[in-house]
Design a protein around this motif. Sequence first.
Motif, PDB file in Angstrom:
ATOM      1  N   GLU A 132       8.229  -4.058 -14.988  1.00  0.00           N
ATOM      2  CA  GLU A 132       7.387  -3.912 -16.176  1.00  0.00           C
ATOM      3  C   GLU A 132       7.229  -2.443 -16.555  1.00  0.00           C
ATOM      4  O   GLU A 132       7.282  -2.096 -17.739  1.00  0.00           O
ATOM      5  CB  GLU A 132       6.009  -4.541 -15.925  1.00  0.00           C
ATOM      6  CG  GLU A 132       6.041  -6.042 -15.851  1.00  0.00           C
ATOM      7  CD  GLU A 132       4.693  -6.643 -15.447  1.00  0.00           C
ATOM      8  OE1 GLU A 132       3.755  -5.884 -15.144  1.00  0.00           O
ATOM      9  OE2 GLU A 132       4.592  -7.878 -15.452  1.00  0.00           O
ATOM     10  N   VAL A 134      10.429  -1.225 -18.262  1.00  0.00           N
ATOM     11  CA  VAL A 134      10.521  -1.695 -19.640  1.00  0.00           C
ATOM     12  C   VAL A 134       9.569  -0.900 -20.532  1.00  0.00           C
ATOM     13  O   VAL A 134       9.952  -0.439 -21.622  1.00  0.00           O
ATOM     14  CB  VAL A 134      10.221  -3.210 -19.720  1.00  0.00           C
ATOM     15  CG1 VAL A 134      10.043  -3.666 -21.159  1.00  0.00           C
ATOM     16  CG2 VAL A 134      11.329  -3.997 -19.035  1.00  0.00           C
ATOM     17  N   SER A 153      10.854   2.631 -21.062  1.00  0.00           N
ATOM     18  CA  SER A 153      12.019   2.598 -21.957  1.00  0.00           C
ATOM     19  C   SER A 153      11.582   2.450 -23.411  1.00  0.00           C
ATOM     20  O   SER A 153      12.105   3.125 -24.303  1.00  0.00           O
ATOM     21  CB  SER A 153      12.949   1.443 -21.587  1.00  0.00           C
ATOM     22  OG  SER A 153      13.435   1.608 -20.287  1.00  0.00           O
ATOM     23  N   LEU A 154      10.627   1.565 -23.675  1.00  0.00           N
ATOM     24  CA  LEU A 154      10.119   1.379 -25.039  1.00  0.00           C
ATOM     25  C   LEU A 154       9.431   2.637 -25.539  1.00  0.00           C
ATOM     26  O   LEU A 154       9.600   3.039 -26.690  1.00  0.00           O
ATOM     27  CB  LEU A 154       9.161   0.193 -25.091  1.00  0.00           C
ATOM     28  CG  LEU A 154       9.793  -1.191 -24.899  1.00  0.00           C
ATOM     29  CD1 LEU A 154       8.710  -2.252 -24.798  1.00  0.00           C
ATOM     30  CD2 LEU A 154      10.747  -1.494 -26.038  1.00  0.00           C
TER      31      LEU A 154
END
Length: 183
Positions: A155, A158, A161-162
């Motif tokens: 999590e 992710v 990365s976002l």
Amino acid sequence: MFALVLFFVFTGAAFGGELTCNATHGATCHGALGQPLYLLLSGITRHEFVLKRKKTSNESEEGIFRFKKGKISFYSKHSSLQQRWSFCADNGTLVINPVKMSDAGEYRVQLTHKVTGASVANHLVKLVIKAENNTDLLQHCLGISPVFVSVWLAEIIVLVSLLVGGMCRSRHKPVNSQDAVDI
């Protein structure tokens, strides 16, 4: 890349295996959390002995078990250790399986003569217990399972990365042809 490094730091690589230590004459023995540890107490089965542990709060000691007439007897306060601790009189090996962090500490083996009861020797042994990998340490200290840690790290990867992707897009605004100035 940073997320990959974090993943390996938190999950670690297990070195595993069984550890054996010659626990006579002031040894420091190292054990791995969750693995078996074999403490060789060679030559002591010719005598009777008591295994004591130093309390961390003060310098006093408490008996763990005694070996007399070829049999091992745990003191009532430590009778629960019988599930994980065993002693092989044939070769003088104390087996702790599996090792727990609570097993770490300083121990004394007090040898006495079988017939006279006179003190023969004292062996000091220090047990140092280390986590096999960082997930074992997290699970032991925080009660967090490795599966939870893996999902949590995924999590975070992710989300990072976002966040990084959003920051890169906001820096590079496309040039609008209406905003161009003629020179």
